[in-house]
Design an enzyme around this catalytic site. Structure first.
Site, PDB file in Angstrom:
ATOM      1  N   LYS A 274       0.865  -1.186   0.000  1.00 16.01           N
ATOM      2  CA  LYS A 274       0.000   0.000   0.000  1.00 16.01           C
ATOM      3  C   LYS A 274       0.898   1.231   0.000  1.00 16.01           C
ATOM      4  O   LYS A 274       1.655   1.467   0.930  1.00 16.01           O
ATOM      5  CB  LYS A 274      -0.890  -0.012   1.255  1.00 16.01           C
ATOM      6  CG  LYS A 274      -1.621   1.319   1.525  1.00 16.01           C
ATOM      7  CD  LYS A 274      -2.513   1.257   2.774  1.00 16.01           C
ATOM      8  CE  LYS A 274      -3.116   2.627   3.102  1.00 16.01           C
ATOM      9  NZ  LYS A 274      -3.971   2.618   4.312  1.00 16.01           N
TER      10      LYS A 274
ATOM     11  N   ARG B   1      -7.466  -0.805   1.219  1.00 19.05           N
ATOM     12  CA  ARG B   1      -7.983  -2.060   0.659  1.00 19.05           C
ATOM     13  C   ARG B   1      -8.455  -1.864  -0.785  1.00 19.05           C
ATOM     14  O   ARG B   1      -8.397  -2.797  -1.592  1.00 19.05           O
ATOM     15  CB  ARG B   1      -9.106  -2.606   1.559  1.00 19.05           C
ATOM     16  CG  ARG B   1     -10.292  -1.694   1.697  1.00 19.05           C
ATOM     17  CD  ARG B   1     -11.129  -1.987   2.942  1.00 19.05           C
ATOM     18  NE  ARG B   1     -10.463  -1.529   4.176  1.00 19.05           N
ATOM     19  CZ  ARG B   1     -10.962  -1.676   5.402  1.00 19.05           C
ATOM     20  NH1 ARG B   1     -12.120  -2.283   5.571  1.00 19.05           N
ATOM     21  NH2 ARG B   1     -10.310  -1.232   6.445  1.00 19.05           N
TER      22      ARG B   1
ATOM     23  N   LYS C 227     -10.445  12.653   7.858  1.00 18.94           N
ATOM     24  CA  LYS C 227      -9.935  12.337   9.192  1.00 18.94           C
ATOM     25  C   LYS C 227      -9.925  13.579  10.063  1.00 18.94           C
ATOM     26  O   LYS C 227      -9.833  14.694   9.534  1.00 18.94           O
ATOM     27  CB  LYS C 227      -8.477  11.855   9.074  1.00 18.94           C
ATOM     28  CG  LYS C 227      -8.303  10.479   8.500  1.00 18.94           C
ATOM     29  CD  LYS C 227      -6.819  10.116   8.479  1.00 18.94           C
ATOM     30  CE  LYS C 227      -6.608   8.730   7.907  1.00 18.94           C
ATOM     31  NZ  LYS C 227      -7.159   7.651   8.725  1.00 18.94           N
TER      32      LYS C 227
ATOM     33  N   ASP D 133      -2.825  10.214   3.349  1.00 14.55           N
ATOM     34  CA  ASP D 133      -4.207   9.760   3.549  1.00 14.55           C
ATOM     35  C   ASP D 133      -4.971  10.775   4.393  1.00 14.55           C
ATOM     36  O   ASP D 133      -4.868  10.781   5.616  1.00 14.55           O
ATOM     37  CB  ASP D 133      -4.192   8.376   4.243  1.00 14.55           C
ATOM     38  CG  ASP D 133      -5.602   7.834   4.475  1.00 14.55           C
ATOM     39  OD1 ASP D 133      -6.559   8.389   3.901  1.00 14.55           O
ATOM     40  OD2 ASP D 133      -5.719   6.838   5.222  1.00 14.55           O
TER      41      ASP D 133
HETATM   42  N1  BES Z   1      -4.179   4.694   6.928  1.00 12.76           N
HETATM   43  C1  BES Z   1      -5.243   4.365   7.766  1.00 12.76           C
HETATM   44  C2  BES Z   1      -4.866   3.420   8.912  1.00 12.76           C
HETATM   45  C3  BES Z   1      -3.812   3.894   9.884  1.00 12.76           C
HETATM   46  C4  BES Z   1      -4.168   4.448  11.081  1.00 12.76           C
HETATM   47  C5  BES Z   1      -2.468   3.745   9.598  1.00 12.76           C
HETATM   48  C6  BES Z   1      -3.199   4.869  11.975  1.00 12.76           C
HETATM   49  C7  BES Z   1      -1.503   4.151  10.496  1.00 12.76           C
HETATM   50  C8  BES Z   1      -1.862   4.714  11.683  1.00 12.76           C
HETATM   51  C9  BES Z   1      -6.375   3.698   6.969  1.00 12.76           C
HETATM   52  O1  BES Z   1      -6.474   4.079   5.651  1.00 12.76           O
HETATM   53  C10 BES Z   1      -7.672   4.060   7.627  1.00 12.76           C
HETATM   54  O2  BES Z   1      -7.967   5.220   7.696  1.00 12.76           O
HETATM   55  N2  BES Z   1      -8.390   3.050   8.108  1.00 12.76           N
HETATM   56  C11 BES Z   1      -9.644   3.261   8.753  1.00 12.76           C
HETATM   57  C12 BES Z   1     -10.590   2.184   8.283  1.00 12.76           C
HETATM   58  C13 BES Z   1     -12.015   2.390   8.697  1.00 12.76           C
HETATM   59  C14 BES Z   1     -12.588   3.603   8.017  1.00 12.76           C
HETATM   60  C15 BES Z   1     -12.811   1.151   8.357  1.00 12.76           C
HETATM   61  C16 BES Z   1      -9.420   3.160  10.265  1.00 12.76           C
HETATM   62  O3  BES Z   1      -8.628   2.327  10.693  1.00 12.76           O
HETATM   63  O4  BES Z   1     -10.022   3.924  10.992  1.00 12.76           O
HETATM   64 ZN    ZN Z   2      -4.658   4.724   4.763  1.00 12.99          ZN
HETATM   65 ZN    ZN Z   3      -7.640   5.843   5.345  1.00 10.17          ZN
END
Ligand code: BES
Ligand code: ZN
Ligand code: ZN
Length: 499
Positions: free
Chosen positions: A267, A353, A279, A272
């Site tokens: 990835k 994903r 976020k 992000d």
């Molecule tokens: N990049 C993030 C996950 C992440 C969080 C990486 C903290 C490193 C440190 C990922 O893309 C994300 O935002 N995931 C969400 C998924 C959810 C929306 C189902 C998450 O984990 O909140």
């Molecule tokens: Zn991410």
């Molecule tokens: Zn994300």
């Protein structure tokens, strides 16, 4: 950095300091220490008697003594390594890294390391050299003042009675692994205004040219043609065009089974924001390292190109930026991935994903029979495992066991989480084949994995969620805070063992 491996007489090395491993509760009268104590005028016995030092892992004691002559060492650094029966190859790495960081802080730039390990000498040399290199890494690249520019000038490794050739080979391999880890860490530490997908692709291309790998960069038009609607839905809200980085290593003479191909897939979200499902601003800066899975693939492929194993390896990186804008994906949008499956995007922050869906499908189309993907995929894995274990999930228990075993051997810990029909049911969509988040917040890491699984056809597959292990929040005795370079050593071990 000058480096050299010797097999005896470390007291005579032309360096600032001697560094020796000391085991928990070791006596100063033990043969090795007794002999060493003669060189330093009995100082060791005194330190032990006064209980200044007990040999606990990570403990340090520096003593200054009268040098035996000009250019000879005048310092002895004792580094505790814990119980002798628990002293393994990864502990040698911690020892070497601890020594480097301790000595450089005191402006001592050359040392001879006496690890006192009974493990294979080549392995000892490899891990020591790798750790000497990775422990010097720091995250202050963009400082114009107060930058830490101290580096080791001369590293001598002493393994008494070892085969000199084995030591040299190990040191060479360690240099490749250490440099490759730092290469990855450098990319992860780059801010997103510098390392966008185009820059990531450029660095991969340059590396490939230097090391002899084949490299192909798929641009947006090519990805459209291939039907990568899932990946493209993530990048469409960004000014930065997406890139699919494809690296190929082919050995001169393969010992692998005909038709078998290992692919490592990463990835590479260069930033992000979450997209329209944006976020919170607090901590969002950390999302510059959301490309660590991709950086890991590029660094691992660098090491593979230089180590020249006898099996082919394919590296695939999906590099994108996830931004909100007028063209960005809306929650509720439906897209079609390369394998024809339709996806209802209910949360644009579950973007990893979406890009991996097309990346793993592409890897399989390119002939991969085993796929290992790496991703900072879920915050949920940080809640579950913290920063000590990488989550591993997949469809083949032998592959998972192999990853866990290889991890143990190099000092990287994995913990398996389950997949299965019950979990897959949670990502069924009402209006499309699947949706990109689970029905609830339950089992978030598993929901991410079973989503990716939908895009694996026949290949053996494992998914490594590195969101908790990719970045160290605190400085350790042997390692700077910041990007860790996690998984590279495990993957290299896997490749080495499957030759
Ligand atoms: N990049 C993030 C996950 C992440 C969080 C990486 C903290 C490193 C440190 C990922 O893309 C994300 O935002 N995931 C969400 C998924 C959810 C929306 C189902 C998450 O984990 O909140
Ligand atoms: Zn991410
Ligand atoms: Zn994300």
């Amino acid at each position: 950095m000058k480096s050299q491996a010797i097999t005896g007489n470390f007291q005579d090395a032309n360096v600032d300091a001697i560094v020796v491993a000391v085991f928990k509760d070791e006596k100063a009268t033990a043969p090795f220490l007794k002999e060493l104590d003669k060189t330093v005028g009995g100082l060791i016995a005194g330190i032990f008697e006064d209980e200044e030092f007990k040999g606990d892992a990570g403990e340090t004691a520096l003593v200054r003594f009268a040098a035996a002559g000009k250019g000879k060492p005048s310092r002895l650094l004792l580094v505790g390594v814990g119980k002798q029966e628990d002293y393994k190859i990864p502990n040698v790495g911690v020892l070497a890294g601890t020594a480097v960081r301790f000595l450089l802080k005191r402006n001592l730039k050359s040392f001879v390391l006496v690890p006192r390990s009974e493990a294979d000498a080549g392995e000892v040399a490899q891990v020591a050299m790798q750790s000497v290199i990775t422990s010097q890494y720091g995250i202050d690249k963009y400082k114009t003042k107060d930058k830490n520019e101290k580096v080791v000038e001369n590293f001598v490794l002493c393994v008494e009675g070892a085969d000199a050739g084995a030591l040299k080979g190990g040191m060479n391999r360690g240099e490749i692994v250490g440099d490759s880890m730092n290469f990855t860490r450098d990319m992860c530490n780059e801010p997103a205004n510098i390392l966008h997908p185009t820059e990531m692709a450029k660095r991969a291309e340059k590396m490939a040219k230097e090391t002899g790998l084949k490299c192909e960069i798929l641009d947006e038009a090519k990805m459209k043609k291939l039907g990568m609607g899932s990946l493209l839905s993530v990048s469409q809200g960004s000014e930065q065009p997406p890139k699919m980085i494809v690296l190929k290593y082919e050995p001169k003479k393969s010992t692998g089974k005909k038709g078998e191909l290992l692919a490592i897939v990463g990835k590479g979200v260069c930033f992000d924001t979450g997209g329209i499902s944006i976020k919170p601003s607090e901590g969002m800066d950390a999302m510059k390292h959301d490309m660590t899975g991709g950086g890991t693939v590029i660094g691992t492929m660098r090491a593979i190109a230089l180590l020249k194993p006898s099996i082919p390896v394919l590296g695939v990186v999906a590099a994108v930026e996830n931004m909100p804008d007028g063209k960005a994906t809306r929650p509720g949008d439906v897209v079609t991935a390369m394998n024809g499956k339709t996806i209802e995007i209910l949360n644009t922050d579950a973007e990893g994903r979406l890009i991996l869906a097309d990346a793993v499908a592409y890897a399989e189309k390119e002939g991969a029979t085993t796929i290992v993907d790496m991703a900072t995929l879920t915050g949920a894995v940080i809640i579950a495992l913290g920063d000590l274990n990488t989550a591993v999930l997949g469809n083949d228990q032998d592959l998972i066991n192999n990853i866990i075993e290889c991890g143990k051997e190099v000092g990287e810990d994995y913990w398996q989480l389950p997949v299965g029909a019950g979990y897959s049911k949670q990502i069924k969509s009402d209006i499309a084949d699947i949706k990109n988040i689970g029905a609830s917040r339950k089992a978030g890491t598993i929901a991410g994995a079973v989503f990716i699984q939908e895009f694996v056809d026949k290949a053996k597959w494992a998914h490594l969620d590195i969101a908790g292990t990719a970045w160290a929040d605190d400085t350790k005795a042997h390692q700077s805070k910041g990007p860790t370079g996690i998984c590279i050593r495990t993957l290299l071990r896997m490749v080495e063992k499957s030759q």
